[in-house]
Design a protein around this motif. Structure first.
Motif, PDB file in Angstrom:
ATOM      1  N   VAL A 604       7.992  -3.824 -13.595  1.00 51.77           N
ATOM      2  CA  VAL A 604       6.874  -3.702 -14.605  1.00 51.77           C
ATOM      3  C   VAL A 604       5.611  -4.454 -13.617  1.00 51.77           C
ATOM      4  CG1 VAL A 604       5.804  -4.782 -16.599  1.00 51.77           C
ATOM      5  CG2 VAL A 604       8.254  -4.400 -16.599  1.00 51.77           C
ATOM      6  N   LEU A 605       4.781  -3.439 -13.868  1.00 50.14           N
ATOM      7  CA  LEU A 605       3.274  -3.605 -13.013  1.00 50.14           C
ATOM      8  C   LEU A 605       2.264  -4.009 -14.158  1.00 50.14           C
ATOM      9  CD1 LEU A 605       1.473  -3.704 -10.489  1.00 50.14           C
ATOM     10  CD2 LEU A 605       1.142  -1.096 -10.915  1.00 50.14           C
ATOM     11  N   ASP A 606       1.787  -5.090 -13.966  1.00 51.97           N
ATOM     12  CA  ASP A 606       0.434  -5.667 -14.648  1.00 51.97           C
ATOM     13  C   ASP A 606      -0.731  -5.851 -14.055  1.00 51.97           C
ATOM     14  OD1 ASP A 606      -0.986  -6.441 -16.767  1.00 51.97           O
ATOM     15  OD2 ASP A 606       0.157  -8.557 -16.994  1.00 51.97           O
ATOM     16  N   ASP A 607      -1.555  -5.020 -13.948  1.00 53.49           N
ATOM     17  CA  ASP A 607      -2.822  -5.013 -13.114  1.00 53.49           C
ATOM     18  C   ASP A 607      -4.219  -4.987 -13.885  1.00 53.49           C
ATOM     19  OD1 ASP A 607      -2.683  -2.457 -13.931  1.00 53.49           O
ATOM     20  OD2 ASP A 607      -2.199  -1.637 -12.062  1.00 53.49           O
ATOM     21  N   ASN A 608      -5.346  -5.213 -13.155  1.00 55.68           N
ATOM     22  CA  ASN A 608      -6.526  -4.893 -13.953  1.00 55.68           C
ATOM     23  C   ASN A 608      -7.608  -4.001 -12.987  1.00 55.68           C
ATOM     24  OD1 ASN A 608      -7.112  -7.089 -11.938  1.00 55.68           O
ATOM     25  ND2 ASN A 608      -7.634  -8.440 -13.922  1.00 55.68           N
ATOM     26  N   ALA A 609      -8.891  -4.093 -13.182  1.00 56.44           N
ATOM     27  CA  ALA A 609      -9.750  -3.141 -12.422  1.00 56.44           C
ATOM     28  C   ALA A 609      -9.983  -4.089 -11.209  1.00 56.44           C
ATOM     29  CB  ALA A 609     -11.000  -2.964 -13.413  1.00 56.44           C
ATOM     30  N   ALA A 610     -10.169  -5.358 -11.371  1.00 52.65           N
ATOM     31  CA  ALA A 610     -10.400  -6.340 -10.328  1.00 52.65           C
ATOM     32  C   ALA A 610      -9.546  -6.096  -8.836  1.00 52.65           C
ATOM     33  CB  ALA A 610     -10.489  -7.838 -10.593  1.00 52.65           C
ATOM     34  N   PHE A 611      -8.074  -6.135  -9.618  1.00 49.91           N
ATOM     35  CA  PHE A 611      -7.188  -5.531  -8.284  1.00 49.91           C
ATOM     36  C   PHE A 611      -7.623  -4.524  -7.646  1.00 49.91           C
ATOM     37  CE2 PHE A 611      -3.548  -3.590  -6.995  1.00 49.91           C
ATOM     38  CZ  PHE A 611      -2.829  -4.477  -5.964  1.00 49.91           C
ATOM     39  N   TRP A 612      -7.716  -3.303  -8.354  1.00 48.21           N
ATOM     40  CA  TRP A 612      -7.990  -2.257  -7.535  1.00 48.21           C
ATOM     41  C   TRP A 612      -9.475  -1.945  -6.997  1.00 48.21           C
ATOM     42  CZ3 TRP A 612      -3.731   0.930  -6.899  1.00 48.21           C
ATOM     43  CH2 TRP A 612      -2.778   0.836  -7.659  1.00 48.21           C
ATOM     44  N   ASP A 613     -10.314  -2.841  -7.252  1.00 46.41           N
ATOM     45  CA  ASP A 613     -11.612  -2.873  -6.549  1.00 46.41           C
ATOM     46  C   ASP A 613     -11.470  -3.390  -4.964  1.00 46.41           C
ATOM     47  OD1 ASP A 613     -14.270  -2.293  -6.577  1.00 46.41           O
ATOM     48  OD2 ASP A 613     -14.737  -4.107  -7.521  1.00 46.41           O
ATOM     49  N   VAL A 614     -10.589  -3.385  -4.718  1.00 50.87           N
ATOM     50  CA  VAL A 614     -10.318  -3.791  -3.137  1.00 50.87           C
ATOM     51  C   VAL A 614     -11.407  -3.186  -2.321  1.00 50.87           C
ATOM     52  CG1 VAL A 614      -8.213  -2.463  -2.701  1.00 50.87           C
ATOM     53  CG2 VAL A 614      -8.991  -4.490  -1.322  1.00 50.87           C
ATOM     54  N   ARG A 615     -12.211  -3.900  -1.593  1.00 51.55           N
ATOM     55  CA  ARG A 615     -12.937  -3.259  -0.633  1.00 51.55           C
ATOM     56  C   ARG A 615     -12.801  -2.914   0.726  1.00 51.55           C
ATOM     57  NH1 ARG A 615     -17.928  -4.742  -3.109  1.00 51.55           N
ATOM     58  NH2 ARG A 615     -17.199  -4.829  -5.539  1.00 51.55           N
ATOM     59  N   SER A 616     -11.610  -3.431   1.080  1.00 52.46           N
ATOM     60  CA  SER A 616     -11.293  -3.211   2.657  1.00 52.46           C
ATOM     61  C   SER A 616      -9.805  -2.346   2.711  1.00 52.46           C
ATOM     62  CB  SER A 616     -10.962  -4.672   3.371  1.00 52.46           C
ATOM     63  OG  SER A 616     -12.355  -5.493   3.244  1.00 52.46           O
ATOM     64  N   GLY A 617      -9.528  -1.734   1.555  1.00 49.07           N
ATOM     65  CA  GLY A 617      -8.350  -0.826   1.752  1.00 49.07           C
ATOM     66  C   GLY A 617      -7.220  -1.243   1.164  1.00 49.07           C
ATOM     67  N   LEU A 618      -6.380  -0.377   0.595  1.00 52.56           N
ATOM     68  CA  LEU A 618      -5.125  -0.644  -0.343  1.00 52.56           C
ATOM     69  C   LEU A 618      -3.936   0.222   0.174  1.00 52.56           C
ATOM     70  CD1 LEU A 618      -3.746  -2.172  -2.500  1.00 52.56           C
ATOM     71  CD2 LEU A 618      -4.712  -0.312  -4.008  1.00 52.56           C
ATOM     72  N   GLU A 619      -3.116  -0.751   0.664  1.00 49.57           N
ATOM     73  CA  GLU A 619      -1.692   0.286   1.305  1.00 49.57           C
ATOM     74  C   GLU A 619      -0.578   0.215  -0.017  1.00 49.57           C
ATOM     75  OE1 GLU A 619      -0.868  -1.420   4.904  1.00 49.57           O
ATOM     76  OE2 GLU A 619      -2.718  -1.331   5.815  1.00 49.57           O
ATOM     77  N   LEU A 620      -0.421   1.698  -0.491  1.00 53.73           N
ATOM     78  CA  LEU A 620       0.708   1.596  -1.420  1.00 53.73           C
ATOM     79  C   LEU A 620       1.742   2.454  -1.016  1.00 53.73           C
ATOM     80  CD1 LEU A 620      -1.716   1.877  -4.509  1.00 53.73           C
ATOM     81  CD2 LEU A 620      -0.529  -0.079  -4.012  1.00 53.73           C
ATOM     82  N   ASP A 621       1.628   2.746   0.062  1.00 57.50           N
ATOM     83  CA  ASP A 621       2.972   3.672   0.503  1.00 57.50           C
ATOM     84  C   ASP A 621       4.348   3.180   0.296  1.00 57.50           C
ATOM     85  OD1 ASP A 621       0.987   5.134   1.848  1.00 57.50           O
ATOM     86  OD2 ASP A 621       1.265   4.569   3.977  1.00 57.50           O
ATOM     87  N   ASP A 622       5.011   4.085  -0.295  1.00 54.17           N
ATOM     88  CA  ASP A 622       6.379   3.721  -0.868  1.00 54.17           C
ATOM     89  C   ASP A 622       6.516   2.665  -1.668  1.00 54.17           C
ATOM     90  OD1 ASP A 622       9.227   4.397  -1.165  1.00 54.17           O
ATOM     91  OD2 ASP A 622       9.842   2.910   0.550  1.00 54.17           O
ATOM     92  N   PHE A 623       5.478   2.253  -2.403  1.00 61.26           N
ATOM     93  CA  PHE A 623       5.450   1.083  -3.590  1.00 61.26           C
ATOM     94  C   PHE A 623       5.894   1.802  -4.865  1.00 61.26           C
ATOM     95  CE2 PHE A 623       2.536  -0.787  -7.067  1.00 61.26           C
ATOM     96  CZ  PHE A 623       3.545  -2.079  -7.208  1.00 61.26           C
ATOM     97  N   ARG A 624       6.981   1.030  -5.450  1.00 61.49           N
ATOM     98  CA  ARG A 624       7.801   1.322  -6.669  1.00 61.49           C
ATOM     99  C   ARG A 624       7.647   0.620  -7.889  1.00 61.49           C
ATOM    100  NH1 ARG A 624       7.250   5.459  -4.170  1.00 61.49           N
ATOM    101  NH2 ARG A 624       8.942   6.680  -3.063  1.00 61.49           N
ATOM    102  N   TYR A 625       7.360   1.142  -8.999  1.00 67.59           N
ATOM    103  CA  TYR A 625       7.468   0.408 -10.225  1.00 67.59           C
ATOM    104  C   TYR A 625       7.901   1.507 -11.062  1.00 67.59           C
ATOM    105  CZ  TYR A 625       2.777   2.652 -10.812  1.00 67.59           C
ATOM    106  OH  TYR A 625       1.834   3.423 -10.884  1.00 67.59           O
ATOM    107  N   GLU A 626       8.535   0.817 -12.086  1.00 64.72           N
ATOM    108  CA  GLU A 626       9.127   1.787 -13.065  1.00 64.72           C
ATOM    109  C   GLU A 626       8.322   1.571 -14.556  1.00 64.72           C
ATOM    110  OE1 GLU A 626      13.166   0.049 -13.752  1.00 64.72           O
ATOM    111  OE2 GLU A 626      13.781   0.260 -11.783  1.00 64.72           O
ATOM    112  N   ALA A 627       7.697   0.824 -14.724  1.00 65.60           N
ATOM    113  CA  ALA A 627       6.589   0.799 -16.067  1.00 65.60           C
ATOM    114  C   ALA A 627       5.486  -0.087 -16.128  1.00 65.60           C
ATOM    115  CB  ALA A 627       7.641   0.274 -17.279  1.00 65.60           C
ATOM    116  N   LEU A 628       4.530   0.309 -16.777  1.00 66.21           N
ATOM    117  CA  LEU A 628       3.204  -0.576 -16.754  1.00 66.21           C
ATOM    118  C   LEU A 628       3.632  -1.531 -17.835  1.00 66.21           C
ATOM    119  CD1 LEU A 628       0.752   2.235 -16.439  1.00 66.21           C
ATOM    120  CD2 LEU A 628       1.319   0.722 -14.625  1.00 66.21           C
ATOM    121  N   ALA A 629       2.758  -2.638 -17.653  1.00 70.38           N
ATOM    122  CA  ALA A 629       2.884  -3.782 -18.736  1.00 70.38           C
ATOM    123  C   ALA A 629       2.307  -3.186 -20.098  1.00 70.38           C
ATOM    124  CB  ALA A 629       2.342  -5.129 -18.194  1.00 70.38           C
TER     125      ALA A 629
END
Length: 811
Positions: A604-629
């Motif tokens: 389960v992935l629980d996130d918000n806008a602040a996490f995705w507002d990363v300014r210096s780059g976000l690496e998500l290659d082969d990141f796996r999650y099965e559901a959203l919170a």
């Protein structure tokens, strides 16, 4: 004279039955007692030996007076000769034998013993008691065997008692030994050794020398004051070793040197009531002290305490103690130790390889300005550090090369309880095994630019609790094994250290490769303001980044309300290969540094806008999650647009298809195929934009045009219904055109009836030939329109077929 007064030596209280061996004690009144004032030395001696002289007779000797006067003098030679005359000469040697007509206690009081009092190698069946006596030379009791030995309120220039044998207690109480050591090496005492309220002065040497001393009872040294080393290597005591309230001063060496000591009870180096007050340490005494009726005297050591290889059958207590290590350079390191990084150069307490069956208490006001060292030890109970203050920096700026705590390889069967502890210098617990909890709540760790806590490969059976921790320096727990939770709620971590052998700055929290049985909590929490009593929310701060690379967390990683990074090139969050059930990334603010979730896995992935507002780059290659919170509803188009905006914002510098594919997989797993197609269309749009950015000349606008046509006409193949709609539109347009622009038949012998609709259908549908395309003569604009309809037919038909195929595969 002795025979005439021997009968008066035994005097019992009225009504008390007679007991064998009872002797008159000080201030016991009877008629006709003998005084020692103005007596000759011989007469005074006979009075002492007979027991007729009591402590009330004559003036008291001031033992601090170097020349008390001839009236107090007693030649040591005369005393020795008379004592030895009491032994049996018939055996040809001095034997352990006592005449039954003599009292069992020989008391010498208020006397200045001149010369050397020597009973060396004598077996003496009497208890020798010296009360308020001063000795000109150090008494010589080497190889002596006595029934007992007592020095009370005496002054001695030393004590030679090697190989002493005593059948009862040996007392050195409220006395002073100055100039030479009190030497009890290899002594065997079948009682206790009492050093209460005494002072031993022999600076830069041994104040007490008790190597291999054997005690059937305890070593009671409460309120002892020493200038010089207390040396007790390989001492064996069947009872307690009690230094409560002691002050041990030896800044150029060891305050206590007790390697290999064996204690059958407790080792007590804690506070005690000051001399002259009650000696009870129970709750009532502590309450009375708190109320102002008594002054407690803390244990104080100026010089290193060495308890290496000691064996303590109960516990070690140093509550409220104050320790200061040996002065720098006073104990020079030799050989390989000088370059060994694991050698602590400011050790205040050395307990290497110690074995304690109970607990070790260094809490409740414990203070140390040197390292607390316990390498490869074993504690059967718990290690208590609550509210202790250990500053091993020596006043030097951080990072300090000195450790505040060094507990490598130690096994602790209970807990490490260090709530409110303050540690300045590196706290090192590498490969430490704690079967219970490690509690560092509300603690302060100071070693900015270095390691605040280094606990790689440690094993903790339950929780590592660091709530409201304030740490300057890296908290490093790589490859550690924590049975339950690692709780850093409301902690503040700053000023990380650097790597020793490579360039670069460490993260401020590193749990790479760790195994955590339940939760990793780096979240905000409630904090009670001590001044106002009100609860307020305090965020988790990691000014330097968090590293959970290849860590395994059994239940959840919680970063709700966290603030990560410090605008440095280092990762604000490095979660490469992280495996957990729930990943909560509800940050308080955007990460101030790069973030990687490559190869991470969560349910389960629980996130918000602040996490995705990363300014210096976000690496998500082969990141796996099965559901959203919070699952996305079938009609929640706004939520899809929001999450797509987050993805675009996070990866503005590069195109990565993986996050979009993973998001689409999650949506399809919940039956949300329409929104999954929206995500994949956005992925294709970004792909073509990336292709256009890499193209040159006219290729770039052509790629963008082709992307635009695919997106609006067929949705990059993910909208097959849109392709059917375009076929219908083209059919209408083509049919109308050819209705007003009829074609001529090629072969006039063919009697075909012109049908513009069938002709248009034949052009739009590839492969299938309805017999109209090649029968008519196409000229002018109709030729271009026919070719365009054929091309569009191939494109749209292929798109419809691909969409139908994907639908069949999903079903």
């Amino acid at each position: 004279m002795a025979s005439s007064r021997g009968h008066a030596a035994v005097r019992l209280r009225r009504g008390e039955p007679a007991r064998e061996g009872v002797v008159a004690v000080a201030n016991m009144p009877w008629e006709g007692r003998t005084t020692t004032e103005s007596m000759s030395a011989e007469a005074r001696l006979e009075a002492f030996l007979s027991g007729a002289a009591t402590s009330g007779d004559g003036p008291r000797l001031d033992v601090t007076d170097r020349s008390p006067g001839r009236s107090f003098e007693l030649p040591a030679e005369q005393l020795t000769r008379r004592l030895m005359a009491w032994t049996d000469p018939g055996l040809g040697r001095l034997t352990f034998w006592r005449r039954t007509s003599r009292p069992p206690v020989i008391r010498i009081r208020d006397t200045f013993v001149t010369g050397t009092f020597a009973l060396r190698a004598v077996e003496f069946g009497y208890l020798l008691e010296f009360l308020r006596c001063r000795f000109e030379d150090a008494p010589d009791l080497r190889q002596t065997r006595v029934a007992g030995l007592e020095f009370k309120e005496c002054w001695l220039p030393g004590l030679h008692a090697r190989n002493l044998r005593s059948d009862s207690d040996v007392l050195l109480m409220s006395s002073t030994v100055e100039g030479r050591s009190a030497d009890l090496t290899d002594a065997d005492i079948r009682g206790s050794l009492l050093l209460r309220n005494s002072t031993l002065i022999n600076p830069n040497h041994w104040a007490l020398h008790a190597d291999r001393l054997v005690l059937a009872g305890a070593l009671m040294a409460t309120n002892l004051h020493t200038h010089g080393e207390v040396r007790m290597i390989d001492l064996r005591a069947h009872g307690d070793v009690d230094f409560r309230g002691a002050r041990l001063i030896n800044p150029n060496g060891f305050a206590i040197h007790a390697n290999g000591m064996q204690v059958g009870g407790n080792l007590l180096c804690t506070d005690q009531l000051a001399p002259g007050q009650a000696t009870s340490t129970g709750p009532a005494a502590r309450a009375a002290t708190a109320g102002g009726s008594g002054e407690r005297r803390p244990f104080l050591a100026r010089g290193t305490i060495s308890l290496a290889n000691a064996r303590i059958s109960s516990g070690v207590t140093m509550r409220g103690a104050s320790l200061t290590p040996t002065r720098p350079g006073a104990l020079p390191l030799r050989g390989s130790d000088a370059a060994d990084p694991h050698v602590d150069r400011r050790t205040a307490l050395n307990m290497d390889r110690i074995e304690v069956d109970g607990s070790v208490r260094l809490d409740d006001g414990f203070r140390s300005t040197g390292t607390l060292r316990m390498v490869n030890g074993r504690i059967g109970g718990s290690l208590w550090l609550a509210r202790a203050d250990v500053d091993a920096s020596g006043g030097a700026p951080t990072p300090s090369e000195h450790r505040s705590l060094h507990v490598d390889g130690t096994t602790i069967d209970g807990d490490i309880y260090g709530q409110g502890v303050r540690l300045t210098g590196e706290a090192r617990l590498v490969n430490t095994r704690v079967k219970g909890n490690v509690v560092l709540d509300e603690s302060v760790l100071r070693n900015g630019g270095g390691n605040a806590l280094l606990a790689n490969w440690c094993h903790i059976g339950s929780n590592l609790s660091c709530r409201q921790l304030d740490a300057e320096g890296t908290v490093e727990l790589r490859t550690s094994d924590i049975g339950a939770n690692l709780n850093l709620r409301a902690a503040r971590l700053a000023r990380p250290g650097s790597y020793r052998y490579t360039t670069g700055v460490k993260p401020v929290l590193d749990v790479g490769g760790a195994r955590i049985g339940r939760d990793l909590i780096c979240a905000a929490g409630e904090v009670v303001d001590a001044a106002t009593g009100r609860a307020e929310t305090r965020d988790f701060h990691a000014h330097g980044g968090v590293r959970v690379r290849h860590a395994t967390v059994g239940r959840e990683v919680n970063l709700r309300g966290a603030r990560l990074g410090d605008d440095s090139p280092n990762y604000a969050l490095n979660a490469l290969g992280l495996a957990t059930q729930e990943l909560r990334l509800n940050l308080r603010a955007a990460p101030r540094g790069p973030v990687t979730l490559r190869q991470a896995r969560c349910t389960v992935l629980d996130d918000n806008a602040a996490f995705w507002d990363v300014r210096s780059g976000l690496e998500l290659d082969d990141f796996r999650y099965e559901a959203l919170a919070e699952p996305v509803g079938l009609d929640d188009d706004d939520r899809i647009r929001q999450r797509l905006d987050w993805l675009r914002s996070a990866m503005r510098k590069s195109y990565r298809p993986g996050p979009y594919d993973q998001f689409a997989v999650v949506l399809r797993a919940t039956g949300n195929d329409e929104h999954a197609s929206t995500v994949l269309i956005e992925k294709q749009r970004l792909r073509h934009a990336a292709l256009a950015d890499g193209s040159h000349g006219l290729v770039k606008p052509l790629v963008l045009l082709w992307s635009w046509l695919q997106r609006w006409m067929v949705g990059y193949g993910y909208r097959p219904a849109r392709a059917l709609a375009w076929l219908v539109v083209l059919l209408l347009l083509g049919g109308l055109w050819f209705t007003f622009h009829p074609l001529q038949v090629i072969n006039e012998q063919d009697h075909l009836e012109w049908n513009p609709w069938l002709y248009t259908i034949d052009l739009l549908v590839p492969i299938i030939d309805l017999g109209n395309k090649n029968r008519w003569h196409v000229t002018d604009a109709s030729q271009w329109i026919s070719s365009g309809l054929i091309a569009m037919g191939w494109v749209l038909a292929t798109t419809v077929a691909a969409g139908v195929t994907r639908t069949l595969k999903r079903t």
